[in-house]
Design a protein around this motif. Structure first.
Motif, PDB file in Angstrom:
ATOM      1  N   GLU A  74      44.586  29.709  51.073  1.00  0.00           N
ATOM      2  CA  GLU A  74      44.996  29.491  49.686  1.00  0.00           C
ATOM      3  C   GLU A  74      44.539  28.116  49.212  1.00  0.00           C
ATOM      4  O   GLU A  74      44.027  27.966  48.108  1.00  0.00           O
ATOM      5  CB  GLU A  74      46.518  29.594  49.556  1.00  0.00           C
ATOM      6  CG  GLU A  74      47.041  30.997  49.637  1.00  0.00           C
ATOM      7  CD  GLU A  74      48.557  31.051  49.667  1.00  0.00           C
ATOM      8  OE1 GLU A  74      49.215  29.992  49.564  1.00  0.00           O
ATOM      9  OE2 GLU A  74      49.091  32.163  49.795  1.00  0.00           O
ATOM     10  N   ALA A  77      40.726  28.069  48.677  1.00  0.00           N
ATOM     11  CA  ALA A  77      40.350  28.710  47.411  1.00  0.00           C
ATOM     12  C   ALA A  77      40.670  27.799  46.235  1.00  0.00           C
ATOM     13  O   ALA A  77      39.876  27.672  45.294  1.00  0.00           O
ATOM     14  CB  ALA A  77      41.073  30.051  47.262  1.00  0.00           C
ATOM     15  N   GLU A  78      41.811  27.144  46.295  1.00  0.00           N
ATOM     16  CA  GLU A  78      42.207  26.194  45.250  1.00  0.00           C
ATOM     17  C   GLU A  78      41.204  25.042  45.142  1.00  0.00           C
ATOM     18  O   GLU A  78      40.792  24.657  44.046  1.00  0.00           O
ATOM     19  CB  GLU A  78      43.581  25.625  45.609  1.00  0.00           C
ATOM     20  CG  GLU A  78      44.553  25.520  44.490  1.00  0.00           C
ATOM     21  CD  GLU A  78      45.912  25.103  45.028  1.00  0.00           C
ATOM     22  OE1 GLU A  78      46.089  23.898  45.323  1.00  0.00           O
ATOM     23  OE2 GLU A  78      46.776  25.974  45.171  1.00  0.00           O
ATOM     24  N   ARG A  81      37.957  26.123  43.519  1.00  0.00           N
ATOM     25  CA  ARG A  81      38.102  26.226  42.055  1.00  0.00           C
ATOM     26  C   ARG A  81      38.201  24.847  41.410  1.00  0.00           C
ATOM     27  O   ARG A  81      37.492  24.552  40.449  1.00  0.00           O
ATOM     28  CB  ARG A  81      39.354  27.032  41.701  1.00  0.00           C
ATOM     29  CG  ARG A  81      39.230  28.508  41.947  1.00  0.00           C
ATOM     30  CD  ARG A  81      40.399  29.286  41.359  1.00  0.00           C
ATOM     31  NE  ARG A  81      41.703  28.795  41.796  1.00  0.00           N
ATOM     32  CZ  ARG A  81      42.350  29.227  42.866  1.00  0.00           C
ATOM     33  NH1 ARG A  81      41.811  30.145  43.631  1.00  0.00           N
ATOM     34  NH2 ARG A  81      43.532  28.743  43.174  1.00  0.00           N
ATOM     35  N   GLU A  87      34.189  30.151  41.440  1.00  0.00           N
ATOM     36  CA  GLU A  87      35.143  31.238  41.275  1.00  0.00           C
ATOM     37  C   GLU A  87      35.640  31.641  42.666  1.00  0.00           C
ATOM     38  O   GLU A  87      34.858  32.091  43.509  1.00  0.00           O
ATOM     39  CB  GLU A  87      34.432  32.413  40.603  1.00  0.00           C
ATOM     40  CG  GLU A  87      35.266  33.636  40.416  1.00  0.00           C
ATOM     41  CD  GLU A  87      34.440  34.808  39.902  1.00  0.00           C
ATOM     42  OE1 GLU A  87      34.842  35.937  40.157  1.00  0.00           O
ATOM     43  OE2 GLU A  87      33.388  34.577  39.281  1.00  0.00           O
ATOM     44  N   VAL A  89      39.172  33.434  44.799  1.00  0.00           N
ATOM     45  CA  VAL A  89      40.492  34.055  44.772  1.00  0.00           C
ATOM     46  C   VAL A  89      40.869  34.450  46.188  1.00  0.00           C
ATOM     47  O   VAL A  89      40.047  35.009  46.927  1.00  0.00           O
ATOM     48  CB  VAL A  89      40.485  35.325  43.882  1.00  0.00           C
ATOM     49  CG1 VAL A  89      41.834  36.013  43.910  1.00  0.00           C
ATOM     50  CG2 VAL A  89      40.077  34.996  42.465  1.00  0.00           C
ATOM     51  N   GLU A  91      43.563  36.679  48.564  1.00  0.00           N
ATOM     52  CA  GLU A  91      44.560  37.743  48.575  1.00  0.00           C
ATOM     53  C   GLU A  91      45.014  37.972  50.012  1.00  0.00           C
ATOM     54  O   GLU A  91      44.225  38.376  50.860  1.00  0.00           O
ATOM     55  CB  GLU A  91      43.979  39.024  47.990  1.00  0.00           C
ATOM     56  CG  GLU A  91      45.001  40.124  47.840  1.00  0.00           C
ATOM     57  CD  GLU A  91      44.420  41.362  47.171  1.00  0.00           C
ATOM     58  OE1 GLU A  91      44.807  42.470  47.587  1.00  0.00           O
ATOM     59  OE2 GLU A  91      43.594  41.207  46.269  1.00  0.00           O
ATOM     60  N   LEU A 102      39.225  36.498  51.018  1.00  0.00           N
ATOM     61  CA  LEU A 102      38.876  35.339  50.206  1.00  0.00           C
ATOM     62  C   LEU A 102      37.606  35.720  49.452  1.00  0.00           C
ATOM     63  O   LEU A 102      36.566  35.964  50.070  1.00  0.00           O
ATOM     64  CB  LEU A 102      38.632  34.110  51.080  1.00  0.00           C
ATOM     65  CG  LEU A 102      38.164  32.845  50.372  1.00  0.00           C
ATOM     66  CD1 LEU A 102      39.188  32.382  49.343  1.00  0.00           C
ATOM     67  CD2 LEU A 102      37.885  31.750  51.383  1.00  0.00           C
ATOM     68  N   THR A 103      37.709  35.818  48.130  1.00  0.00           N
ATOM     69  CA  THR A 103      36.567  36.201  47.309  1.00  0.00           C
ATOM     70  C   THR A 103      35.987  34.949  46.662  1.00  0.00           C
ATOM     71  O   THR A 103      36.682  34.244  45.936  1.00  0.00           O
ATOM     72  CB  THR A 103      36.972  37.218  46.224  1.00  0.00           C
ATOM     73  OG1 THR A 103      37.572  38.347  46.858  1.00  0.00           O
ATOM     74  CG2 THR A 103      35.766  37.669  45.421  1.00  0.00           C
ATOM     75  N   ASP A 108      33.284  39.006  49.128  1.00  0.00           N
ATOM     76  CA  ASP A 108      34.531  39.028  49.880  1.00  0.00           C
ATOM     77  C   ASP A 108      34.293  38.567  51.314  1.00  0.00           C
ATOM     78  O   ASP A 108      33.373  39.062  51.990  1.00  0.00           O
ATOM     79  CB  ASP A 108      35.108  40.449  49.913  1.00  0.00           C
ATOM     80  CG  ASP A 108      35.539  40.937  48.545  1.00  0.00           C
ATOM     81  OD1 ASP A 108      35.882  40.090  47.693  1.00  0.00           O
ATOM     82  OD2 ASP A 108      35.541  42.159  48.331  1.00  0.00           O
TER      83      ASP A 108
END
Length: 131
Positions: A74, A77-78, A81, A87, A89, A91, A102-103, A108
């Motif tokens: 997480e 990914a943050e 961004r 980009e 994300v 999940e 992790l996209t 993916d």
């Protein structure tokens, strides 16, 4: 007088966190931990480059909201961004037998939800998304 949601007591080198509000989650960073505990957290490097053991606690006990693996993904990914302008994300899969995804820029990347590590990648093919 405002009642605190949490009390942290340090006595004889031991730290105790008492949460009074069931909706409170506390991040614990133990810089004195000699080794990572498999029962709580893992070694983690903070924003200043210092190593600590990091885990989360709720009023009902150890947090189930994230494992060190999911928390790290997480955060990654943050950072992608916020600092790289990419980009990204993340999940998390609820099943220990599943795969976290992790996209990054529509690609993916899969990670074992059981903490076994990187499992491979995939990309949607078709329509206007393969540009």
């Amino acid at each position: 007088m405002t009642r605190a949601r949490a009390t942290i007591t340090i006595r004889n080198g031991a730290t105790h966190v008492d949460l009074r509000d069931p909706d409170t989650e506390v991040e614990v960073r133990d810089y004195d931990a000699a080794e990572a505990s498999r029962d709580r957290g893992e070694r983690w490097i903070d924003e200043q480059g210092n190593t600590c053991e990091r885990y989360f606690v709720t009023a009902t006990g150890e947090s189930a909201s994230g494992t060190p693996v999911t928390l790290g993904l997480e955060r990654f990914a943050e950072d992608l961004r916020d600092h790289a302008g990419m980009e990204a994300v993340f999940e998390a899969d609820e099943s220990a037998n599943g795969l976290h995804t992790l996209t990054i820029s529509r690609v993916d990347f899969y990670f074992g939800a059981d903490g076994s590590g990187y499992d491979g990648w995939g990309r949607y093919v078709g329509g206007n998304d393969d540009a």
